[in-house]
Write a protein that holds these residues in place. Structure first.
Motif, PDB file in Angstrom:
ATOM      1  N   ARG A 107       0.834  -1.195   0.000  1.00 17.20           N
ATOM      2  CA  ARG A 107       0.000   0.000   0.000  1.00 17.20           C
ATOM      3  C   ARG A 107       0.870   1.246   0.000  1.00 17.20           C
ATOM      4  NH1 ARG A 107      -2.544   0.854   4.534  1.00 17.20           N
ATOM      5  NH2 ARG A 107      -3.976   2.265   3.508  1.00 17.20           N
ATOM      6  N   ARG A 108       0.553   2.168  -0.901  1.00 12.12           N
ATOM      7  CA  ARG A 108       1.200   3.490  -0.929  1.00 12.12           C
ATOM      8  C   ARG A 108       0.100   4.527  -1.096  1.00 12.12           C
ATOM      9  NH1 ARG A 108       6.462   2.606  -4.945  1.00 12.12           N
ATOM     10  NH2 ARG A 108       7.519   1.055  -3.632  1.00 12.12           N
ATOM     11  N   THR A 109      -0.515   4.859   0.018  1.00 10.05           N
ATOM     12  CA  THR A 109      -1.685   5.724  -0.011  1.00 10.05           C
ATOM     13  C   THR A 109      -1.344   7.113   0.499  1.00 10.05           C
ATOM     14  OG1 THR A 109      -3.085   3.801   0.424  1.00 10.05           O
ATOM     15  CG2 THR A 109      -4.069   5.962   0.775  1.00 10.05           C
ATOM     16  N   GLU A 110      -1.865   8.111  -0.180  1.00  4.38           N
ATOM     17  CA  GLU A 110      -1.731   9.486   0.293  1.00  4.38           C
ATOM     18  C   GLU A 110      -2.742   9.713   1.421  1.00  4.38           C
ATOM     19  OE1 GLU A 110       0.340  11.893  -0.502  1.00  4.38           O
ATOM     20  OE2 GLU A 110       1.446  10.649  -1.946  1.00  4.38           O
ATOM     21  N   VAL A 111      -2.234   9.989   2.618  1.00  3.20           N
ATOM     22  CA  VAL A 111      -3.100  10.223   3.768  1.00  3.20           C
ATOM     23  C   VAL A 111      -3.475  11.697   3.818  1.00  3.20           C
ATOM     24  CG1 VAL A 111      -3.256  10.136   6.282  1.00  3.20           C
ATOM     25  CG2 VAL A 111      -2.110   8.292   5.026  1.00  3.20           C
ATOM     26  N   GLY A 112      -4.777  11.967   3.942  1.00  3.18           N
ATOM     27  CA  GLY A 112      -5.261  13.341   3.917  1.00  3.18           C
ATOM     28  C   GLY A 112      -5.720  13.843   5.262  1.00  3.18           C
ATOM     29  N   GLU A 113      -6.747  14.675   5.235  1.00  2.00           N
ATOM     30  CA  GLU A 113      -7.237  15.319   6.448  1.00  2.00           C
ATOM     31  C   GLU A 113      -8.040  14.330   7.295  1.00  2.00           C
ATOM     32  OE1 GLU A 113     -10.523  15.491   3.481  1.00  2.00           O
ATOM     33  OE2 GLU A 113      -8.326  15.754   3.450  1.00  2.00           O
ATOM     34  N   PRO A 114      -8.200  14.638   8.605  1.00  2.00           N
ATOM     35  CA  PRO A 114      -8.973  13.748   9.471  1.00  2.00           C
ATOM     36  C   PRO A 114     -10.434  13.639   9.004  1.00  2.00           C
ATOM     37  CG  PRO A 114      -7.678  15.276  10.780  1.00  2.00           C
ATOM     38  CD  PRO A 114      -7.587  15.743   9.353  1.00  2.00           C
ATOM     39  N   ARG A 115     -10.942  12.416   8.983  1.00  2.00           N
ATOM     40  CA  ARG A 115     -12.356  12.201   8.661  1.00  2.00           C
ATOM     41  C   ARG A 115     -13.140  11.808   9.909  1.00  2.00           C
ATOM     42  NH1 ARG A 115     -13.589  10.615   2.564  1.00  2.00           N
ATOM     43  NH2 ARG A 115     -15.124  12.174   3.136  1.00  2.00           N
ATOM     44  N   LEU A 116     -12.540  10.968  10.752  1.00  2.00           N
ATOM     45  CA  LEU A 116     -13.167  10.567  12.008  1.00  2.00           C
ATOM     46  C   LEU A 116     -12.296  11.073  13.149  1.00  2.00           C
ATOM     47  CD1 LEU A 116     -15.215   8.863  13.717  1.00  2.00           C
ATOM     48  CD2 LEU A 116     -13.621   6.945  13.441  1.00  2.00           C
ATOM     49  N   VAL A 117     -12.886  11.876  14.042  1.00  2.00           N
ATOM     50  CA  VAL A 117     -12.157  12.407  15.200  1.00  2.00           C
ATOM     51  C   VAL A 117     -12.959  12.064  16.452  1.00  2.00           C
ATOM     52  CG1 VAL A 117     -11.266  14.456  16.356  1.00  2.00           C
ATOM     53  CG2 VAL A 117     -11.166  14.295  13.851  1.00  2.00           C
ATOM     54  N   VAL A 118     -12.325  11.326  17.361  1.00  2.00           N
ATOM     55  CA  VAL A 118     -12.948  10.909  18.624  1.00  2.00           C
ATOM     56  C   VAL A 118     -12.164  11.551  19.757  1.00  2.00           C
ATOM     57  CG1 VAL A 118     -13.487   8.938  20.108  1.00  2.00           C
ATOM     58  CG2 VAL A 118     -13.701   8.716  17.616  1.00  2.00           C
ATOM     59  N   GLU A 119     -12.876  12.215  20.675  1.00  2.00           N
ATOM     60  CA  GLU A 119     -12.208  12.911  21.775  1.00  2.00           C
ATOM     61  C   GLU A 119     -12.900  12.599  23.097  1.00  2.00           C
ATOM     62  OE1 GLU A 119     -12.397  17.012  20.663  1.00  2.00           O
ATOM     63  OE2 GLU A 119     -10.500  16.934  19.540  1.00  2.00           O
ATOM     64  N   GLY A 120     -12.119  12.090  24.038  1.00  2.00           N
ATOM     65  CA  GLY A 120     -12.596  11.893  25.411  1.00  2.00           C
ATOM     66  C   GLY A 120     -13.759  10.933  25.546  1.00  2.00           C
ATOM     67  N   LEU A 121     -13.864   9.964  24.667  1.00  2.00           N
ATOM     68  CA  LEU A 121     -15.015   9.048  24.688  1.00  2.00           C
ATOM     69  C   LEU A 121     -14.971   8.193  25.951  1.00  2.00           C
ATOM     70  CD1 LEU A 121     -17.322   8.567  22.634  1.00  2.00           C
ATOM     71  CD2 LEU A 121     -16.091   6.518  21.895  1.00  2.00           C
ATOM     72  N   THR A 122     -16.075   8.196  26.686  1.00  2.00           N
ATOM     73  CA  THR A 122     -16.134   7.488  27.965  1.00  2.00           C
ATOM     74  C   THR A 122     -17.492   6.803  28.114  1.00  2.00           C
ATOM     75  OG1 THR A 122     -14.638   9.057  29.047  1.00  2.00           O
ATOM     76  CG2 THR A 122     -16.076   7.749  30.481  1.00  2.00           C
ATOM     77  N   ARG A 123     -17.444   5.571  28.601  1.00  2.00           N
ATOM     78  CA  ARG A 123     -18.655   4.856  29.016  1.00  2.00           C
ATOM     79  C   ARG A 123     -18.314   4.171  30.326  1.00  2.00           C
ATOM     80  NH1 ARG A 123     -22.097  -0.014  26.150  1.00  2.00           N
ATOM     81  NH2 ARG A 123     -23.945   0.232  27.448  1.00  2.00           N
ATOM     82  N   ALA A 124     -19.002   4.537  31.388  1.00  2.00           N
ATOM     83  CA  ALA A 124     -18.645   4.103  32.737  1.00  2.00           C
ATOM     84  C   ALA A 124     -18.527   2.590  32.818  1.00  2.00           C
ATOM     85  CB  ALA A 124     -19.682   4.611  33.737  1.00  2.00           C
ATOM     86  N   GLY A 125     -17.390   2.137  33.362  1.00  2.00           N
ATOM     87  CA  GLY A 125     -17.167   0.716  33.566  1.00  2.00           C
ATOM     88  C   GLY A 125     -16.733  -0.050  32.335  1.00  2.00           C
ATOM     89  N   VAL A 126     -16.655   0.629  31.174  1.00  2.00           N
ATOM     90  CA  VAL A 126     -16.319  -0.070  29.929  1.00  2.00           C
ATOM     91  C   VAL A 126     -15.051   0.500  29.301  1.00  2.00           C
ATOM     92  CG1 VAL A 126     -17.150  -0.792  27.662  1.00  2.00           C
ATOM     93  CG2 VAL A 126     -18.768  -0.539  29.557  1.00  2.00           C
ATOM     94  N   PHE A 127     -15.031   1.813  29.058  1.00  2.00           N
ATOM     95  CA  PHE A 127     -13.839   2.489  28.542  1.00  2.00           C
ATOM     96  C   PHE A 127     -13.883   3.941  28.993  1.00  2.00           C
ATOM     97  CE2 PHE A 127     -17.088   2.378  25.220  1.00  2.00           C
ATOM     98  CZ  PHE A 127     -17.303   3.724  24.971  1.00  2.00           C
ATOM     99  N   ARG A 128     -12.725   4.602  28.947  1.00  2.00           N
ATOM    100  CA  ARG A 128     -12.678   5.980  29.437  1.00  2.00           C
ATOM    101  C   ARG A 128     -11.619   6.782  28.698  1.00  2.00           C
ATOM    102  NH1 ARG A 128     -10.147   2.571  32.799  1.00  2.00           N
ATOM    103  NH2 ARG A 128      -8.152   3.149  33.775  1.00  2.00           N
ATOM    104  N   ASP A 129     -11.973   8.028  28.433  1.00  2.00           N
ATOM    105  CA  ASP A 129     -11.057   9.020  27.870  1.00  2.00           C
ATOM    106  C   ASP A 129     -10.332   8.501  26.616  1.00  2.00           C
ATOM    107  OD1 ASP A 129      -9.937  11.534  27.768  1.00  2.00           O
ATOM    108  OD2 ASP A 129      -8.206  10.974  28.991  1.00  2.00           O
ATOM    109  N   VAL A 130     -11.124   7.943  25.707  1.00  2.00           N
ATOM    110  CA  VAL A 130     -10.556   7.407  24.464  1.00  2.00           C
ATOM    111  C   VAL A 130     -10.549   8.507  23.405  1.00  2.00           C
ATOM    112  CG1 VAL A 130     -10.894   5.765  22.581  1.00  2.00           C
ATOM    113  CG2 VAL A 130     -11.223   5.040  24.968  1.00  2.00           C
TER     114      VAL A 130
END
Length: 509
Positions: A262-285
């Motif tokens: 693979r030789r792909t040109e990487v561009g601008e962000p399409r998916l941005v996740v900030e501080g995702l938290t679900r109590a008891g499952v995951f935190r600050d993702v």
């Protein structure tokens, strides 16, 4: 159980416990097996390899008594036998351990082990004390202590498979078929299963082992039989067959590279996740996936990988954090909003979450585009059929009739239908969770090439996989999840199996 000389100890091949001789089987116009021969010896773990559709499942069903051969014969202890049913096969010492055990979840472990064969006291009352004692003995023999009184509901798949093996031993099974037993297991659980399997062989059982993970065959098995298109290709000691040669025999062609360059040109962000938290499952993702980029999400089973993906897509809610697609924030717990903004999720469990097995192939392929094929709420069969065949053609789905139930397709073709269903929505962000679990190596190559092409076209892809070689071979960057948090972010050059496992186990420096 009677102690036989093990396969590795024996210098002279003794009579097989079970043998298939020139077995043929057809289903209407489809020839599933053509002159297949296979022998299973006491003390041996024998691998059965082949692509989806090669005939492995038909062999398993014939050995287990679900099907009878149209031609050839099955021999047990050297004598021809025709099993009338799976129960008849079990009565004669042949047991099949399926990928997804079927048990009574509200009954105890011991009751599941001895279902239909419970020890009785006077007056034909069930002797529960004896049943629990014998179950404990069997589980101790397997080296897996499980409380015989606890309900099976809530037990891991790994423990449920151990219960199925105990059930087989309780019926004095001498021939045991393990059909994709590790597909849903962690590496630790798989190694425990291997110890049990080798122990069974050393006590005189003959095991047939089926897995799409070739490294497992080399670790566990003595011989390997390869099927292709319903016909026997070869049977050899597995130590004498190299990895590349085994792949060539399975797919009928040389697979030069499992992961495309693979030789792909990487561009601008399409998916941005900030501080995702679900109590008891995951935190600050927090992370981002850019245009043309494949980002791997790695971690041990239970680390929170899948749960993060489900929250990003909106299947599950979140307690905090934001998800943005091309700069637009998505509301929590709203999959329809995610789809409308160009996000697609190919789920981990294709049968339970990705397909409606009873519906036709074409109906499944169009479920994510109901607005397109059902204007004003009325399904247009012509549009539905055209959409299904368009993506079915692009993905080379092998199907008898598009109106057949999706359950009739092989695992690899079911996965392609799920992929096609979501790609038909023309997403800009694709989340794929275990995209090649339980599918053959030839289809893996096709799926990997497809993902590479999609990234080259500008799609942002989040790839979740338990197979480290897949993550390392496909991803531009690797995010490692440990106990619900991002423990490390590794570039393609930094991402090695050792580095990922250090982070996944919480031992990264």
């Amino acid at each position: 159980m009677k102690r036989f000389t093990t396969f590795r100890e024996s210098e002279v091949r003794v009579r097989p416990l079970l043998e298939l001789r020139d077995v043929g089987k057809s289903f209407q116009a489809v020839r599933a097996l053509r002159g297949v021969s296979l022998s299973l010896h006491a003390g041996e773990v024998h691998a059965l390899a082949g692509e989806n559709g090669a005939g492995k499942s038909t062999v398993v069903r014939i050995i287990g008594g679900e099907h009878r051969p149209d031609a050839g014969e099955v021999l047990l202890d050297g004598e021809p036998v025709r099993f009338a049913s799976p129960r008849d096969a079990r009565r004669r010492g042949v047991a099949v351990i399926h990928q997804e055990p079927v048990q009574f979840p509200d009954l105890g472990v011991a009751e599941n082990v001895f279902m239909g064969r419970q020890p009785l006291r006077r007056g034909r009352r069930i002797d529960r004390r004896e049943m629990h004692r014998r179950t404990t003995e069997l589980l101790d023999l397997l080296g897996v202590p499980i409380d015989p009184a606890r309900p099976t509901r809530g037990l891991s798949i790994a423990d449920q498979q151990i219960i199925e093996i105990a059930k087989a031993l309780s019926a004095d099974a001498r021939v045991i078929v393990m059909d994709e037993p590790t597909a849903a297991l962690s590496a630790v659980e798989a190694r425990r299963l291997f110890r049990v399997a080798r122990g069974l062989a050393e006590r005189g059982a003959a095991l047939l082992f089926i897995s799409h993970r070739l490294e497992e065959m080399y670790e566990l098995c003595d011989r390997v039989t390869v099927l292709r298109d319903g016909a026997l290709v070869s049977t050899d000691p597995i130590a004498e067959v190299g990895h590349d040669e085994l792949v060539r025999r399975m797919v009928g062609r040389s697979v030069e590279q499992l992961f495309p360059a693979r030789r792909t040109e990487v561009g601008e962000p399409r998916l941005v996740v900030e501080g995702l938290t679900r109590a008891g499952v995951f935190r600050d993702v927090s992370f981002e996936v850019r245009r043309g980029e494949i980002v791997g999400l790695a971690g041990l089973v239970g680390s929170g990988r899948t749960e993060v993906a489900r929250a990003v897509f909106g299947v599950d809610g979140r307690d905090a954090g934001t998800v943005r697609v091309d700069g637009v924030e998505l509301p929590p717990g709203d999959p329809r909003a995610a789809i409308d903004r160009g996000v697609a999720l190919v789920p981990e469990d294709r049968r339970e979450q990705g397909l409606v097995p009873e519906l036709s192939v074409e109906r499944n392929a169009s479920l994510a585009r109901l607005r397109r094929v059902s204007p004003l709420g009325i399904t247009r069969r012509r549009r539905e059929r055209a959409l299904a065949r368009e993506w079915g053609g692009r993905l080379s789905v092998k199907v008898g009739r598009w109106t057949d139930p999706a359950a009739t397709l092989s695992g690899g073709n079911q996965q392609k239908v799920v992929l096609g269903k979501w790609l038909a929505t023309e997403p800009s962000v694709l989340i794929v969770d275990e995209p090649t679990r339980g599918i053959d190596i030839g289809t893996k190559v096709e799926v990997h090439a497809l993902l590479a092409d999609l990234a080259a076209g500008g799609m942002a892809i989040l790839l979740i996989s338990s197979e480290l070689p897949e993550v390392l071979g496909m991803a531009d960057r690797v995010l490692v999840v440990h106990e619900g948090r991002i423990a490390a972010e590794l570039s393609g050059a930094e991402a090695t199996e050792e580095a990922v496992m250090r982070a996944a186990t919480g031992s990264a420096a």
